[in-house]
Design an enzyme around this catalytic site. Structure first.
Site, mmCIF file in Angstrom:
data_model
loop_
_atom_site.group_PDB
_atom_site.id
_atom_site.type_symbol
_atom_site.label_atom_id
_atom_site.label_comp_id
_atom_site.label_asym_id
_atom_site.label_seq_id
_atom_site.Cartn_x
_atom_site.Cartn_y
_atom_site.Cartn_z
ATOM 1 N N HIS A 234 -7.368 0.869 -6.718
ATOM 2 C CA HIS A 234 -7.562 -0.550 -5.002
ATOM 3 C C HIS A 234 -7.998 -1.619 -6.025
ATOM 4 O O HIS A 234 -9.296 -1.142 -5.258
ATOM 5 C CB HIS A 234 -8.482 0.436 -4.289
ATOM 6 C CG HIS A 234 -8.376 -0.227 -3.191
ATOM 7 N ND1 HIS A 234 -7.502 -1.303 -3.016
ATOM 8 C CD2 HIS A 234 -8.761 0.558 -1.573
ATOM 9 C CE1 HIS A 234 -7.656 -1.322 -1.601
ATOM 10 N NE2 HIS A 234 -9.026 -0.998 -1.214
ATOM 11 N N ASP B 139 -16.918 6.485 -1.386
ATOM 12 C CA ASP B 139 -16.136 6.356 -0.987
ATOM 13 C C ASP B 139 -15.761 8.030 -0.018
ATOM 14 O O ASP B 139 -16.271 8.789 -0.218
ATOM 15 C CB ASP B 139 -14.782 6.349 -1.605
ATOM 16 C CG ASP B 139 -13.552 6.521 -1.815
ATOM 17 O OD1 ASP B 139 -13.442 5.760 -0.141
ATOM 18 O OD2 ASP B 139 -12.547 6.617 -2.051
ATOM 19 N N ARG C 14 -13.471 -8.803 1.811
ATOM 20 C CA ARG C 14 -12.075 -8.726 1.651
ATOM 21 C C ARG C 14 -11.228 -9.690 2.113
ATOM 22 O O ARG C 14 -10.662 -10.325 1.083
ATOM 23 C CB ARG C 14 -11.755 -7.426 2.415
ATOM 24 C CG ARG C 14 -12.109 -5.780 2.545
ATOM 25 C CD ARG C 14 -12.374 -5.625 1.368
ATOM 26 N NE ARG C 14 -10.093 -5.358 0.686
ATOM 27 C CZ ARG C 14 -9.635 -3.958 0.519
ATOM 28 N NH1 ARG C 14 -10.260 -3.943 1.821
ATOM 29 N NH2 ARG C 14 -8.630 -3.701 0.644
ATOM 30 N N GLN D 56 -10.162 -4.229 -3.754
ATOM 31 C CA GLN D 56 -11.481 -3.642 -3.490
ATOM 32 C C GLN D 56 -12.323 -3.682 -3.752
ATOM 33 O O GLN D 56 -13.652 -4.309 -4.162
ATOM 34 C CB GLN D 56 -11.155 -1.673 -2.685
ATOM 35 C CG GLN D 56 -12.947 -1.682 -2.025
ATOM 36 C CD GLN D 56 -13.451 -1.596 -1.205
ATOM 37 O OE1 GLN D 56 -12.412 -1.770 0.202
ATOM 38 N NE2 GLN D 56 -14.264 -2.171 -0.946
ATOM 39 N N ARG E 86 0.790 -0.864 -0.247
ATOM 40 C CA ARG E 86 -0.027 0.347 -0.336
ATOM 41 C C ARG E 86 0.726 1.462 0.179
ATOM 42 O O ARG E 86 1.803 1.315 1.078
ATOM 43 C CB ARG E 86 -0.644 0.183 1.681
ATOM 44 C CG ARG E 86 -1.574 1.213 1.213
ATOM 45 C CD ARG E 86 -2.551 1.197 2.726
ATOM 46 N NE ARG E 86 -4.260 0.485 1.761
ATOM 47 C CZ ARG E 86 -5.191 0.845 1.968
ATOM 48 N NH1 ARG E 86 -5.439 1.208 2.800
ATOM 49 N NH2 ARG E 86 -6.013 0.251 1.710
ATOM 50 N N CYS F 126 -16.960 2.076 0.917
ATOM 51 C CA CYS F 126 -15.353 0.864 0.706
ATOM 52 C C CYS F 126 -14.984 0.716 2.105
ATOM 53 O O CYS F 126 -13.848 0.126 2.922
ATOM 54 C CB CYS F 126 -13.728 0.996 0.515
ATOM 55 S SG CYS F 126 -14.278 2.986 -0.197
HETATM 56 N N1 CP Z 1 -11.349 0.131 2.515
HETATM 57 C C1 CP Z 1 -10.051 -0.315 2.452
HETATM 58 O O1 CP Z 1 -9.125 0.061 1.920
HETATM 59 O O2 CP Z 1 -9.793 -0.046 3.976
HETATM 60 P P1 CP Z 1 -8.906 0.110 4.576
HETATM 61 O O3 CP Z 1 -8.242 1.450 4.258
HETATM 62 O O4 CP Z 1 -8.986 0.114 6.511
HETATM 63 O O5 CP Z 1 -7.388 -1.299 4.364
HETATM 64 N N1 NVA Z 2 -10.205 6.607 -1.771
HETATM 65 C C1 NVA Z 2 -9.712 5.668 -0.718
HETATM 66 C C2 NVA Z 2 -9.404 4.941 0.004
HETATM 67 C C3 NVA Z 2 -9.460 4.111 1.071
HETATM 68 C C4 NVA Z 2 -10.248 2.790 1.371
HETATM 69 C C5 NVA Z 2 -8.345 6.722 0.050
HETATM 70 O O1 NVA Z 2 -7.551 6.468 -0.601
HETATM 71 O O2 NVA Z 2 -8.289 6.814 0.917
#
Ligand code: CP
Ligand code: NVA
Length: 298
Positions: A128, A217, A285, A131, A101, A257
């Site tokens: 993502h 989101d 997930r 997700q 990430r 999400c």
């Molecule tokens: N939706 C999602 O990816 O959540 P986190 O940021 O908590 O991993």
């Molecule tokens: N768009 C959001 C998604 C979180 C799961 C972010 O990048 O923070």
């Protein structure tokens, strides 16, 4: 060598395999017939916060027989400037796979190239994929095939989530509508690259009309905190609430999400009314990522 770096690059047959096998992983949780990660250690390199992705991957890797090694990117030398190419070549000689990430999409791609181990994008600024695969799995679990359905995304149409939705819609064949303020709409270049049936509008009412799913989101993605005040002004009104849900198809799913900011992208009542769907989506997930891990090593 298989990597899940973006949905743009995931072949349709692999989409289908992952979604199909996720059903089995969900059904057989606690009694998996095979342990595809037995004896493996997977590095989880995270440069951004996470609840769902981190927990679901750590639990999933361990339930498939592997060991998850969580590495906060700031605690390793990467955070002090060691190049991603060198980090990848070190981790690639010790670990069997990586879940990353981070901010730049190019970093996961470089890591995959240099590490030579299966690499999974656990969220970048651009995409993502885990997700959206899960969201599609959840929709299909509750409503049947997503092919030919209408999915409406409301909010920041230029962040990672809608981009992964765009590539999924084009590949699987459903209509995607993105309702977003002008300055937060997906780029023409991405829409052109993806193809498919994608409607982009500022008019959230027309976008929600007759939809099979309303999706949102956060307005302020990770890394965009400095723009929070400005974004909140611009996004005001781009909210899933009872009056918007009324415009969708009766029985339409409301999905998020997470994390959710009540009173911003969704109101508290609508969130609670749809909490069962939203937390099933979060739970899924785990099951879908087990399927992704299994696909990556097979
Ligand atoms: N939706 C999602 O990816 O959540 P986190 O940021 O908590 O991993
Ligand atoms: N768009 C959001 C998604 C979180 C799961 C972010 O990048 O923070």
């Amino acid at each position: 060598m298989k990597h899940l770096l973006s949905l743009e690059k995931l072949p349709l047959a692999d989409f289908e395999t992952i979604l199909r096998d996720a059903k089995v992983f969900k059904k057989e949780r606690g009694a998996h017939k095979s342990q595809p990660l037995k004896g493996q250690t997977w590095a989880m390199m995270f440069s951004k916060s996470s609840t769902r992705t981190r927990v679901s991957f750590e639990v999933g890797i361990s339930e498939l027989g592997g060991n998850a090694l969580f590495l906060n990117a700031n605690d390793i030398q990467l955070g002090r400037g060691e190049p991603i190419q060198d980090t990848a070549r070190v981790i690639g000689r010790m670990a069997h796979g990586a879940v990353i990430r981070t901010f730049a999409q190019s970093d996961v791609e470089t890591f995959a190239e240099f590490s030579k181990i299966p690499t999974i994008n656990a969220l970048t600024d651009d995409e993502h994929p885990c997700q959206v695969l899960t969201d599609i799995f959840t929709f299909e679990e509750m409503r049947g095939s997503i092919v030919g359905k209408v999915v409406t995304f409301i909010g920041d149409g230029a962040c990672n989530m809608p981009v992964s939705w765009i590539f999924a819609a084009a590949k699987l064949g459903f209509e995607l509508r993105i309702a977003a303020p002008k300055e937060f709409q997906p780029s023409a270049e991405i829409l052109k690259r993806a193809g498919g049936e994608i409607v982009v509008t500022e008019d959230l009412k027309s976008a929600a009309s007759g939809a099979d799913m309303l999706y949102t989101d956060v307005w302020v993605s990770m890394g965009k905190e400095a723009e929070a005040a400005e974004r909140i002004k611009i996004f005001t009104g781009y909210q899933i609430n009872a009056s918007l849900v009324k415009l969708a198809k009766p029985g339409a799913l409301v999905m998020h999400c997470l994390p959710a900011y009540r009173g911003k992208e969704i109101d508290a009542e609508t969130f609670e009314a749809n909490a069962d769907t939203i937390f099933t989506q979060a739970e899924n997930r785990l099951h879908v990522q087990k399927s992704i891990l299994n696909w990556a090593v097979s």
